[in-house]
Design a protein around this motif. Structure first.
Motif, mmCIF file in Angstrom:
data_model
loop_
_atom_site.group_PDB
_atom_site.id
_atom_site.type_symbol
_atom_site.label_atom_id
_atom_site.label_comp_id
_atom_site.label_asym_id
_atom_site.label_seq_id
_atom_site.Cartn_x
_atom_site.Cartn_y
_atom_site.Cartn_z
ATOM 1 N N GLU A 132 0.615 -1.501 -0.013
ATOM 2 C CA GLU A 132 0.331 0.412 0.120
ATOM 3 C C GLU A 132 0.318 0.904 0.252
ATOM 4 O O GLU A 132 1.909 1.167 0.767
ATOM 5 N N ALA A 133 0.604 2.303 -0.543
ATOM 6 C CA ALA A 133 1.006 3.221 -0.894
ATOM 7 C C ALA A 133 1.815 4.200 0.360
ATOM 8 O O ALA A 133 2.604 4.428 0.403
ATOM 9 N N GLY A 134 0.289 4.721 1.128
ATOM 10 C CA GLY A 134 0.857 5.582 2.111
ATOM 11 C C GLY A 134 2.031 4.823 3.265
ATOM 12 O O GLY A 134 2.803 5.004 3.830
ATOM 13 N N TRP A 135 1.361 3.373 3.615
ATOM 14 C CA TRP A 135 2.392 2.689 3.960
ATOM 15 C C TRP A 135 3.672 2.758 3.555
ATOM 16 O O TRP A 135 4.665 2.529 4.845
ATOM 17 N N ILE A 136 4.539 2.513 2.672
ATOM 18 C CA ILE A 136 5.131 2.549 1.933
ATOM 19 C C ILE A 136 5.893 3.257 2.017
ATOM 20 O O ILE A 136 7.535 3.398 2.598
ATOM 21 N N LEU A 137 5.783 4.840 1.617
ATOM 22 C CA LEU A 137 5.730 6.018 1.792
ATOM 23 C C LEU A 137 6.537 5.515 3.378
ATOM 24 O O LEU A 137 7.767 6.679 3.805
ATOM 25 N N VAL A 138 5.758 6.418 4.477
ATOM 26 C CA VAL A 138 5.783 5.447 5.594
ATOM 27 C C VAL A 138 7.156 5.216 6.411
ATOM 28 O O VAL A 138 8.034 5.729 7.036
ATOM 29 N N SER A 139 7.156 3.792 5.606
ATOM 30 C CA SER A 139 8.190 2.749 6.025
ATOM 31 C C SER A 139 9.743 3.441 5.163
ATOM 32 O O SER A 139 10.746 3.255 6.038
ATOM 33 N N VAL A 140 9.235 4.150 4.074
ATOM 34 C CA VAL A 140 10.690 3.935 3.463
ATOM 35 C C VAL A 140 11.031 5.927 4.604
ATOM 36 O O VAL A 140 12.876 6.243 4.981
ATOM 37 N N ALA A 141 10.126 6.900 4.953
ATOM 38 C CA ALA A 141 10.680 7.413 4.934
ATOM 39 C C ALA A 141 11.162 7.767 6.903
ATOM 40 O O ALA A 141 9.396 8.656 7.987
ATOM 41 N N CYS A 142 11.641 7.344 6.966
ATOM 42 C CA CYS A 142 12.204 6.518 8.721
ATOM 43 C C CYS A 142 13.115 7.121 9.534
ATOM 44 O O CYS A 142 13.174 6.363 10.604
ATOM 45 N N SER A 143 14.600 7.826 8.593
ATOM 46 C CA SER A 143 15.570 7.883 9.186
ATOM 47 C C SER A 143 15.213 9.608 10.240
ATOM 48 O O SER A 143 14.539 10.497 9.594
ATOM 49 N N PRO A 144 15.819 10.248 10.832
ATOM 50 C CA PRO A 144 16.370 11.444 11.269
ATOM 51 C C PRO A 144 16.823 11.750 10.285
ATOM 52 O O PRO A 144 17.909 11.555 9.483
ATOM 53 N N GLY A 145 16.847 12.829 9.486
ATOM 54 C CA GLY A 145 17.014 13.995 8.261
ATOM 55 C C GLY A 145 16.367 13.442 7.567
ATOM 56 O O GLY A 145 16.157 14.273 6.392
ATOM 57 N N ASP A 146 15.185 12.781 7.160
ATOM 58 C CA ASP A 146 14.394 12.654 6.129
ATOM 59 C C ASP A 146 13.636 13.257 6.897
ATOM 60 O O ASP A 146 12.216 13.926 7.151
ATOM 61 N N LEU A 147 13.131 13.415 5.116
ATOM 62 C CA LEU A 147 11.554 14.969 5.267
ATOM 63 C C LEU A 147 10.737 13.928 3.390
ATOM 64 O O LEU A 147 11.507 13.486 2.739
ATOM 65 N N LEU A 148 9.504 13.657 4.097
ATOM 66 C CA LEU A 148 7.947 13.313 3.084
ATOM 67 C C LEU A 148 7.477 14.174 2.085
ATOM 68 O O LEU A 148 6.917 15.374 2.731
ATOM 69 N N VAL A 149 7.704 14.180 0.702
ATOM 70 C CA VAL A 149 7.108 15.012 0.047
ATOM 71 C C VAL A 149 5.632 13.800 -0.784
ATOM 72 O O VAL A 149 6.110 13.113 -1.395
ATOM 73 N N VAL A 150 4.749 14.453 -0.701
ATOM 74 C CA VAL A 150 3.022 13.872 -0.850
ATOM 75 C C VAL A 150 2.281 14.435 -1.533
ATOM 76 O O VAL A 150 2.653 16.098 -1.718
#
Length: 181
Positions: free
Chosen positions: A95-113
């Motif tokens: 699922e796209a939401g779960w995958i994106l949140v799982s990839v963006a899991c480190s300090p210093g990450d920024l998620l753009v949707v």
């Protein structure tokens, strides 16, 4: 926004995701960060259909198709993948939401949707991914509004003409009711 090392962006190929890709590119450049476009895919019929009739050959075909769709989205957004920026595209099954949140899991990450379209009916159907990411991500999330034309006309053949518009940070702050040239 100092300390940004990775900019993760959803890249489905929709007009909203193409706009998010362009915005994420600018953020990655401004912060000297790695850009990670992500495309999540599910088997046709979903996971349940795949579990009932598993087929390794079909899963490989579907994965190759997802890789091609990601490549096409990157080309639609930029014309070609930028050579002067570290870009690490990812294709994951789920699922796209779960995958994106799982990839963006480190300090210093920024998620753009992409924020999806804003009509009453489409809010119920689309925008699910951006809402999931905003609710579950442990890093900052930027939801980029859809192009003005896509909000007004939906997903028609003329939308493609507006996909290649350049998005700049100041454009996001402009009034969303006017179309940027």
């Amino acid at each position: 926004m100092s300390g940004i090392r990775r900019v993760i962006v959803g890249a489905s190929g929709s007009p909203g995701s193409l706009r998010a890709l362009r915005y994420a590119d600018e953020l990655a450049r401004a912060h000297d960060a790695t850009l990670i476009p992500v495309l999540a895919w599910l088997p046709p019929g979903g996971e349940l259909a795949n579990q009932r009739s598993p087929c390794g050959y079909l899963r490989r075909i579907w994965h190759e198709d997802a890789c091609e769709r990601l490549r096409d989205a990157l080309i639609a957004a930029w014309g070609e993948v930028p050579a002067d920026l570290p870009v690490h595209p990812l294709v994951h099954r789920g699922e796209a939401g779960w995958i994106l949140v799982s990839v963006a899991c480190s300090p210093g990450d920024l998620l753009v949707v992409g924020a999806g379209r804003r009509g009453a009916l489409t809010r119920m159907v689309s925008g699910k991914v951006s809402r999931y990411c905003l609710a579950h991500a442990e890093c900052p999330v930027i939801a980029v509004p859809p192009p003005a034309f896509a909000r007004q006309a939906g997903h028609g053949p003329l939308v493609r003409a507006f996909w290649l518009r350049t998005l700049t940070p100041d454009r996001v702050l402009r009034d969303h009711g006017t179309a940027a040239a």
